[in-house]
Scaffold this motif. Sequence first.
Motif, mmCIF file in Angstrom:
data_model
loop_
_atom_site.group_PDB
_atom_site.id
_atom_site.type_symbol
_atom_site.label_atom_id
_atom_site.label_comp_id
_atom_site.label_asym_id
_atom_site.label_seq_id
_atom_site.Cartn_x
_atom_site.Cartn_y
_atom_site.Cartn_z
ATOM 1 N N LEU A 157 1.062 -13.375 2.139
ATOM 2 C CA LEU A 157 -0.272 -12.821 1.910
ATOM 3 C C LEU A 157 -1.136 -13.786 1.111
ATOM 4 N N PRO A 158 -2.457 -13.706 1.261
ATOM 5 C CA PRO A 158 -3.336 -14.398 0.332
ATOM 6 C C PRO A 158 -3.075 -13.892 -1.092
ATOM 7 N N PRO A 159 -3.390 -14.673 -2.109
ATOM 8 C CA PRO A 159 -3.080 -14.249 -3.477
ATOM 9 C C PRO A 159 -3.958 -13.130 -4.003
ATOM 10 N N SER A 160 -5.129 -12.936 -3.418
ATOM 11 C CA SER A 160 -6.051 -11.928 -3.937
ATOM 12 C C SER A 160 -7.016 -11.515 -2.842
ATOM 13 N N GLY A 161 -7.913 -10.589 -3.178
ATOM 14 C CA GLY A 161 -8.883 -10.084 -2.219
ATOM 15 C C GLY A 161 -8.583 -8.647 -1.864
ATOM 16 N N ASN A 162 -9.348 -8.117 -0.924
ATOM 17 C CA ASN A 162 -9.145 -6.772 -0.400
ATOM 18 C C ASN A 162 -8.289 -6.843 0.858
ATOM 19 N N PHE A 163 -7.199 -6.055 0.886
ATOM 20 C CA PHE A 163 -6.319 -5.997 2.044
ATOM 21 C C PHE A 163 -6.381 -4.587 2.620
ATOM 22 N N LEU A 164 -6.278 -4.480 3.947
ATOM 23 C CA LEU A 164 -6.322 -3.178 4.615
ATOM 24 C C LEU A 164 -5.005 -2.880 5.304
ATOM 25 N N ASP A 165 -4.465 -1.696 5.023
ATOM 26 C CA ASP A 165 -3.353 -1.117 5.781
ATOM 27 C C ASP A 165 -3.938 0.027 6.577
ATOM 28 N N LEU A 166 -4.132 -0.191 7.870
ATOM 29 C CA LEU A 166 -4.797 0.782 8.732
ATOM 30 C C LEU A 166 -3.757 1.696 9.373
ATOM 31 N N GLY A 167 -3.805 2.986 9.023
ATOM 32 C CA GLY A 167 -2.795 3.936 9.453
ATOM 33 C C GLY A 167 -1.582 3.839 8.555
ATOM 34 N N SER A 168 -1.784 4.128 7.281
ATOM 35 C CA SER A 168 -0.799 3.778 6.252
ATOM 36 C C SER A 168 0.475 4.601 6.296
ATOM 37 N N GLY A 169 0.429 5.827 6.841
ATOM 38 C CA GLY A 169 1.588 6.691 6.721
ATOM 39 C C GLY A 169 1.942 6.892 5.256
ATOM 40 N N TRP A 170 3.255 6.942 4.952
ATOM 41 C CA TRP A 170 3.653 7.159 3.558
ATOM 42 C C TRP A 170 3.563 5.903 2.716
ATOM 43 N N GLY A 171 3.254 4.753 3.364
ATOM 44 C CA GLY A 171 2.888 3.598 2.575
ATOM 45 C C GLY A 171 3.769 2.370 2.598
ATOM 46 N N PRO A 172 4.667 2.157 3.572
ATOM 47 C CA PRO A 172 5.517 0.966 3.496
ATOM 48 C C PRO A 172 4.746 -0.350 3.507
ATOM 49 N N ILE A 173 3.699 -0.451 4.322
ATOM 50 C CA ILE A 173 2.934 -1.697 4.371
ATOM 51 C C ILE A 173 2.108 -1.852 3.106
ATOM 52 N N SER A 174 1.474 -0.784 2.650
ATOM 53 C CA SER A 174 0.673 -0.857 1.429
ATOM 54 C C SER A 174 1.530 -1.219 0.224
#
Length: 213
Positions: free
Chosen positions: A57-74
Amino acid sequence: MGSDHYFTAAPASAENLRTIRVTLADRELEVTTAGGVFSPDRVDAGTAVLFASMPPLPPSGNFLDLGSGWGPISITMALAAPHATIWAVDVNERALDLVRRNAEALGITNVNAVLPDDVPDDVVFRTIRSNPPIRVGKDVLHDMLERWIPRLDERSDAWLVVQRNLGADSLQRWLGSTFHPGYSVFRTATGKGYRVLKVRKHGNPPTEPISLT
């Protein structure tokens, strides 16, 4: 689950909270999941393929998890990039509650779990990482992607994992024809019946992809 789907806004099925053990961002964690959300018993195979295929991942900024469910990607993005702001977006209120619950339990403070309309209009994303809800139907899925992919920052990427037999190849063709010019669309990996698609938003004028190392 009756008429509920994981993309139902307010599931009427029993919540049935449960605790599961998962490995996210190379850490063994306990998280809370529930009925009426996507893959409540494990990190699903598509998300695992995405994790194995996507770059740092980039070190900073805004990241989007689209369709997060319970959150594994987030959760993964928040742990791997603690200086970033993660936007966990879902229409399922129960899923968003689980993301908040899990973030709090894990001491994560850089995740905003919100409905789509609650993301400020001026936020642009340094990356999008998503296992999108294919079963919402093609028209709804296309509307979602047309809404969010243009909000990539310049010289930034969206990484999407899609099951091959649920239309990954046709989605790749649609992405290539819809986001043109100014974008490039690639298939970067295949595994366990899934495709990982990368959508890069170029700068103006177009430049080579930036190095994240």
